[in-house]
Write an enzyme that holds these catalytic residues in place. Structure first.
Site, PDB file in Angstrom:
ATOM      1  N   GLY A 107       0.778  -1.271  -0.028  1.00 41.49           N
ATOM      2  CA  GLY A 107       0.058   0.091  -0.156  1.00 41.49           C
ATOM      3  C   GLY A 107       0.920   1.243  -0.003  1.00 41.49           C
ATOM      4  N   THR A 108       1.982   1.277   0.787  1.00 43.01           N
ATOM      5  CA  THR A 108       2.849   2.504   0.689  1.00 43.01           C
ATOM      6  C   THR A 108       3.304   2.862  -0.604  1.00 43.01           C
ATOM      7  OG1 THR A 108       3.410   2.150   2.902  1.00 43.01           O
ATOM      8  CG2 THR A 108       4.919   3.498   1.703  1.00 43.01           C
ATOM      9  N   ASN A 125      -7.312   4.097   9.394  1.00 45.65           N
ATOM     10  CA  ASN A 125      -6.591   3.102  10.008  1.00 45.65           C
ATOM     11  C   ASN A 125      -6.390   2.947  11.415  1.00 45.65           C
ATOM     12  OD1 ASN A 125      -4.761   5.298   9.085  1.00 45.65           O
ATOM     13  ND2 ASN A 125      -3.344   4.133  10.410  1.00 45.65           N
ATOM     14  N   GLN A 144      -7.111  -0.068   4.310  1.00 55.27           N
ATOM     15  CA  GLN A 144      -7.887  -0.763   5.501  1.00 55.27           C
ATOM     16  C   GLN A 144      -9.380  -1.072   5.044  1.00 55.27           C
ATOM     17  OE1 GLN A 144      -7.136  -1.375   8.771  1.00 55.27           O
ATOM     18  NE2 GLN A 144      -4.966  -0.889   8.270  1.00 55.27           N
ATOM     19  N   GLY A 155      -2.231  -6.541   0.475  1.00 58.39           N
ATOM     20  CA  GLY A 155      -2.559  -7.799   0.681  1.00 58.39           C
ATOM     21  C   GLY A 155      -2.410  -8.412   1.985  1.00 58.39           C
ATOM     22  N   HIS A 156      -1.436  -7.896   2.924  1.00 55.44           N
ATOM     23  CA  HIS A 156      -1.514  -8.373   4.036  1.00 55.44           C
ATOM     24  C   HIS A 156      -2.384  -7.866   4.937  1.00 55.44           C
ATOM     25  CE1 HIS A 156       0.379  -4.995   6.441  1.00 55.44           C
ATOM     26  NE2 HIS A 156       0.715  -4.468   5.257  1.00 55.44           N
ATOM     27  N   THR A 179      10.625  -6.819 -11.688  1.00 51.76           N
ATOM     28  CA  THR A 179      10.236  -8.126 -11.545  1.00 51.76           C
ATOM     29  C   THR A 179       8.986  -8.685 -10.651  1.00 51.76           C
ATOM     30  OG1 THR A 179      12.328  -8.797 -12.535  1.00 51.76           O
ATOM     31  CG2 THR A 179      10.805 -10.495 -11.648  1.00 51.76           C
ATOM     32  N   CYS A 211       2.908   1.748  11.589  1.00 52.31           N
ATOM     33  CA  CYS A 211       4.021   2.491  10.838  1.00 52.31           C
ATOM     34  C   CYS A 211       4.405   3.595  11.914  1.00 52.31           C
ATOM     35  CB  CYS A 211       3.503   3.018   9.566  1.00 52.31           C
ATOM     36  SG  CYS A 211       2.811   1.664   8.442  1.00 52.31           S
TER      37      CYS A 211
END
Length: 411
Positions: free
Chosen positions: A70-71, A157, A185, A206-207, A243, A343
């Site tokens: 996301g960052t 968040n 979020q 994703g996490h 990649t 963060c």
């Protein structure tokens, strides 16, 4: 000691199906940009995941640009849109940004202010963390032609407040200003549909939903012009070189599909746990104040879903104690929580989100966030409430630490 994990907004345990998917694809080599058989196989895996994510967020597969999280997605949107707009019109330097953004957005904008002459206009919020639409419209009308972009997060968040994203997108479109939303979020917690909102770009990760850490995406319409932040092989529509992580992308696709298929019932399940926890804290600790929007009732969740507050978010401030002290005391008791954004963990300063909501610094320093996830149960609520009153009593006796000047408290 049995551990109780209540920090799912920071990251959540990978889903079993995701672990299987990632493990399977880690067995194979192959660069998705290569033309031989291994490369074509990797490309097929990536494109299947892209289709799954597109279906989950309500966009075309060509609008999914994979990133490392996301960052990176927020950085690409804020810097990429700004640079493209200023290239076309050198006077177009205003960025309208909500005062409660995640640091991935706010610090990207502040970097542009420090290095590329961006002019930041902070959009105020009310005491629940809800955007002030009249103030936003007034800020736009000050100079719409020279406004590079507008950015407002879908759901906060820290306090979980959900914003009127479609209204903001419609207002932005009226003045032909690109609109970006950080949906990190929101995605996986509430239904989202990129196409229906009318936003130009959207960051997801994703996490937060059971996929691996280190994978995310920027959803951007084909007409949203972006200047690349990374340069290299020209992957991902030539705006995000590098990649592709085939295994993590595959896991992201599986997580997106699985979570959205069960989203309606999971919102009700987590919302029920959330409401129970809020009521128990209010009853047992009178000196605790819920921050963010009032939670929906179970009936509202069943009929409309979560419209005001994320169903897994519980955020309180506890009078007369340091949030860090409470966190460590809970951790010693086996409860894992947070004072806010992961963060920003370990930095001794009050939350900029709470300050923007009008909470004074003393009360803001007593923040504690409990967030639920797919592994959460009623036993977790019981475990927290067994530990929380005693931990608060100890933290309250310790009191507030000496004030530390905060040079980063702005707006």
């Amino acid at each position: 000691m049995k551990r109780t994990y209540l920090d799912h907004a920071a990251t959540t345990q990978p889903l079993a199906s995701v672990i299987d998917e990632v493990t399977e694809h880690l067995k194979y080599s192959g660069n998705a940009s290569a033309l031989h058989s291994a490369g074509r196989r990797a490309r097929a895996v990536v494109e299947q995941a892209r289709e799954r994510i597109a279906q989950a967020v309500g966009c075309d597969s060509a609008e999914v640009i994979f990133t490392a999280g996301g960052t990176e997605a927020d950085n690409l949107a804020i810097k990429g849109i700004y640079r493209k707009r200023t290239h076309i019109n050198p006077q177009c330097r205003r960025i309208l940004i909500s005062s409660i953004e995640h640091h991935a957005v706010s610090e990207s904008a502040e970097w542009l202010e420090a290095h590329e002459q961006a002019q930041l206009c902070w959009i105020p919020v009310d005491s629940h963390g809800l955007i002030d639409m009249k103030a936003l419209k007034a800020l736009i009308e000050e100079d719409p032609e020279n406004t590079a972009l507008i950015t407002v997060m879908w759901a906060n968040n820290e306090v979980g407040t959900i914003q009127p994203i479609r209204e903001i997108a419609e207002l932005s479109a009226t003045y032909n200003i690109p609109f970006h939303t950080d949906a990190v979020q929101a995605f996986g917690a509430i239904p989202i549909n990129f196409r229906q909102t009318g936003a130009n770009s959207m960051a997801i990760s994703g996490h937060k939903m059971g996929a691996p850490q280190g994978i995310g995406a920027l959803i951007a319409t084909r007409t949203t012009a972006l200047t690349p932040v990374l340069h290299g092989g020209g992957q991902e529509r030539a705006v995000r070189s590098g990649t592709l992580d085939t295994a993590s992308i595959a896991g992201f696709g599986v997580a997106a599909q699985e979570v959205t298929q069960h989203l309606a019932e999971e919102m009700v399940r987590l919302g029920t746990l959330r409401n129970t926890l809020i009521e128990r804290i209010r009853h047992e600790i009178p000196n605790a104040t819920l921050r963010g929007a009032e939670p929906e009732s179970i009936e509202e969740l069943e009929q409309e879903g979560a419209t005001r507050r994320l169903p897994h978010n519980v955020h309180f401030t506890f009078d007369g104690c340091e949030g860090d002290s409470l966190l460590f005391l809970l951790d010693m008791a086996g409860i894992e929580s947070s004072t806010g954004s992961a963060c920003n963990a370990g930095v001794p300063r009050p939350s900029h989100v709470l300050l923007a909501m009008g909470v004074d610094e003393e009360h803001a320093r007593g923040a504690q966030r409990f967030t639920l996830g797919h592994t959460s149960t009623s036993e977790d609520i019981d475990a927290l409430m067994e530990a929380l009153p005693g931990a608060y009593e100890q933290a309250h006796k310790a009191g507030l630490a000496a004030h530390v000047p905060n040079e980063h408290i702005w707006h």
